[in-house]
Design a protein around this motif. Structure first.
Motif, short mmCIF file in Angstrom:
data_model
loop_
_atom_site.label_atom_id
_atom_site.label_comp_id
_atom_site.label_asym_id
_atom_site.label_seq_id
_atom_site.Cartn_x
_atom_site.Cartn_y
_atom_site.Cartn_z
N ALA A 88 -20.59 63.49 6.80
CA ALA A 88 -21.46 63.12 7.92
C ALA A 88 -20.62 62.69 9.12
N ALA A 89 -19.55 61.92 8.86
CA ALA A 89 -18.66 61.50 9.94
C ALA A 89 -17.95 62.70 10.56
N ALA A 90 -17.53 63.65 9.70
CA ALA A 90 -16.84 64.84 10.19
C ALA A 90 -17.76 65.67 11.09
N LEU A 91 -19.04 65.76 10.74
CA LEU A 91 -19.97 66.53 11.56
C LEU A 91 -20.23 65.82 12.88
N ARG A 92 -20.28 64.51 12.86
CA ARG A 92 -20.42 63.77 14.11
C ARG A 92 -19.18 63.98 14.98
N TRP A 93 -18.02 64.00 14.36
CA TRP A 93 -16.78 64.27 15.07
C TRP A 93 -16.82 65.66 15.69
N TYR A 94 -17.27 66.65 14.91
CA TYR A 94 -17.35 68.02 15.41
C TYR A 94 -18.28 68.10 16.62
N ARG A 95 -19.37 67.34 16.61
CA ARG A 95 -20.31 67.36 17.74
C ARG A 95 -19.73 66.69 18.98
N GLY A 96 -18.57 66.06 18.83
CA GLY A 96 -17.93 65.42 19.97
C GLY A 96 -18.20 63.94 20.09
N GLU A 97 -18.81 63.35 19.06
CA GLU A 97 -19.11 61.92 19.09
C GLU A 97 -17.85 61.11 18.79
N THR A 98 -17.80 59.90 19.32
CA THR A 98 -16.71 58.97 19.03
C THR A 98 -17.05 58.19 17.78
N LEU A 99 -16.13 58.15 16.84
CA LEU A 99 -16.34 57.39 15.61
C LEU A 99 -15.92 55.95 15.84
N SER A 100 -16.79 55.02 15.50
CA SER A 100 -16.52 53.60 15.71
C SER A 100 -15.36 53.14 14.82
N ILE A 101 -14.80 52.00 15.17
CA ILE A 101 -13.72 51.42 14.37
C ILE A 101 -14.20 51.15 12.95
N ILE A 102 -15.45 50.69 12.83
CA ILE A 102 -15.99 50.41 11.49
C ILE A 102 -16.05 51.69 10.67
N VAL A 105 -13.26 72.92 -1.85
CA VAL A 105 -11.82 72.66 -1.94
C VAL A 105 -11.25 73.32 -3.20
N THR A 106 -9.93 73.21 -3.34
CA THR A 106 -9.20 73.99 -4.34
C THR A 106 -9.68 73.79 -5.76
N ASP A 107 -10.02 72.56 -6.13
CA ASP A 107 -10.41 72.32 -7.52
C ASP A 107 -11.86 72.70 -7.80
N GLY A 108 -12.49 73.40 -6.86
CA GLY A 108 -13.86 73.86 -7.08
C GLY A 108 -14.91 72.86 -6.66
N CYS A 109 -14.51 71.71 -6.17
CA CYS A 109 -15.45 70.70 -5.72
C CYS A 109 -16.16 71.18 -4.44
N VAL A 110 -17.46 71.08 -4.41
CA VAL A 110 -18.26 71.54 -3.28
C VAL A 110 -19.16 70.41 -2.80
N GLY A 111 -19.16 70.15 -1.51
CA GLY A 111 -20.03 69.14 -0.93
C GLY A 111 -20.84 69.73 0.21
N GLU A 112 -22.07 69.26 0.36
CA GLU A 112 -22.96 69.81 1.38
C GLU A 112 -23.67 68.69 2.12
N THR A 113 -23.76 68.82 3.44
CA THR A 113 -24.43 67.83 4.27
C THR A 113 -25.30 68.53 5.30
N LEU A 114 -26.53 68.07 5.44
CA LEU A 114 -27.45 68.59 6.44
C LEU A 114 -27.41 67.69 7.67
N ALA A 115 -27.07 68.26 8.80
CA ALA A 115 -27.02 67.52 10.07
C ALA A 115 -26.84 68.53 11.18
N PRO A 116 -27.45 68.30 12.35
CA PRO A 116 -27.29 69.23 13.48
C PRO A 116 -25.82 69.31 13.89
N MET A 117 -25.34 70.52 14.17
CA MET A 117 -23.95 70.72 14.57
C MET A 117 -23.83 71.37 15.94
N GLY A 118 -24.72 72.31 16.21
CA GLY A 118 -24.63 73.10 17.42
C GLY A 118 -25.25 74.45 17.16
#
Length: 388
Positions: free
Chosen positions: A360-374, A80-93
């Motif tokens: 992790a939630a964003a990658l699950r969303w990208y895979r087409g999973e439904t995110l629970s209310i929780i 992101v703009t302020d130089g903050c970088v985040g990385e997550t390992l998870a299957p995507m496709g």
């Protein structure tokens, strides 16, 4: 009265998947289906070629395994703009090259007995009693129903006089050998750079791992959802490439327009259905392949029903798509795009880079999973904390 029961205009993933679903899932005689496309396959497509797990599983349900070279995506990195970088390992496709993938799907339909006429672009579509008459480069085709699957720039939509309901998005795509900065790409991570939002781009810059001629390369590009105004997308792309040591003047850019899937999208009309990019893609991610494959399943079901009953209205198809998992997913994505890529989305972008849970939630969303209310409540709470 008709040469074919269904004429499918467009032989890409949407068209080939519609044909395959009609034959394999709905039992329609393959000889009664024709696919028309102005290009001869294999043909290239200016697209990054990412296919989420949702699309892979939809093909697998048809008995189709990906049999062309691909790279499995192992996760994502977000900057992101302020130089903050985040990385997550998870299957995507996976990432494929459209040159190979599209030809493979169309070959599967041809192998099943579907009539494929590539190199025969449709130049006119006229309504006929209880059907359509399609004029191609070399013949006249009479069909009971039409599936419009010819992409974001759909000529079929224009021939049928259909309006454009929303602003189109824009892509620039290129491939290059690896450079020194491709640390994430070499580890099979998708690199999302949201710093381009600061330039007015409503989207992101990306680096994907890919294969060109069997050799590891990087697919690079920029996606602009074009929600509110135009901006200098190419200039922003040049800056992003310069940060990676690449001169935009020395690469071949492939431009591409996208149509968003939104509530006002037209999906069906008398005797015809729209499938895939001709109907719309995921506005937040820019993904179109997996949604097209899933949408094709719904289209095939309604086309088969119409063939049995003679019913020509496809209002039910539109309702089913909008209420389906993929339809609800893309409508939410259209809302997210307006928020995340806008000025008010700075906190959300920063939260995505800072929070492993959010990524992790964003990658699950990208895979087409439904995110629970929780999960949604926890994300909202985390976002609120990051704001205040």
């Amino acid at each position: 009265m008709f040469d074919y029961d269904v004429a499918i205009v467009g032989g890409g993933p949407a068209g080939a998947s519609t044909a395959l679903h009609l034959v394999r899932a709905e039992g329609i005689s393959p000889g009664r289906i024709v696919v028309l496309d102005k290009a001869r396959f294999p043909r290239d497509k200016p697209c990054a070629g990412a296919v989420s797990q949702l699309g892979i599983e939809a093909l697998r349900a048809l008995g189709i395994e990906i049999d062309v070279p691909f790279v499995t995506l192992a996760g994502a990195r977000v900057t992101v703009t302020d130089g903050c970088v985040g990385e997550t390992l998870a299957p995507m496709g996976i990432v494929i090259r459209r040159l190979d993938f599209d030809a493979s799907l169309l070959a599967a339909a041809r192998h099943d007995g579907v009539v494929v006429r590539d190199g025969n672009g449709v130049t006119d579509i006229a309504r006929a009693p209880h059907g359509f008459r399609l004029t191609t480069a070399s013949s006249i085709v009479d069909a009971r129903f039409v599936a419009i699957c010819d992409g974001a720039g759909s000529s079929s939509r224009k021939l049928l006089g259909m309006r454009e309901a929303e602003r189109k998005g824009h892509l620039y795509v290129l491939e290059t050998p690896h450079v020194a900065s491709d640390v994430a790409v070499k580890r099979r991570l998708t690199d999302f750079d949201l710093r381009v939002v600061g330039d007015g781009v409503e989207g992101y810059y990306w680096d994907f791992p890919t294969l060109v001629g069997g050799v590891p390369h990087a697919s690079r590009g920029i996606y602009h959802a074009n929600l509110s105004h135009s901006c200098a997308v190419k200039t922003s792309l040049a800056r992003a490439l310069e940060r990676r040591g690449i001169d935009i003047a020395h690469v071949r850019l492939k431009p591409f327009s996208t149509r968003p899937f939104v509530r006002s999208s037209i999906l069906g009309l008398d005797g015809a259905v729209l499938v895939g990019e001709a109907a719309g893609i995921d506005r937040a991610t820019g993904e179109g392949i997996a949604p097209a494959i899933v949408m094709a399943k719904i289209a095939a079901r309604h086309l088969a029903r119409a063939l049995r009953t003679g019913e020509r209205s496809f209002d039910g198809y539109a309702r089913d798509v909008f209420s389906s998992h993929i339809g609800r997913h893309m409508l939410k994505s259209a809302w997210l795009a307006r928020w995340v890529y806008g000025r008010a989305g700075a906190a959300a972008r920063r939260y995505l880079a800072q929070s492993p849970y959010a990524r992790a939630a964003a990658l699950r969303w990208y895979r087409g999973e439904t995110l629970s209310i929780i999960t949604q409540l926890r994300l909202a709470a985390g976002l609120g904390t990051s704001i205040f």
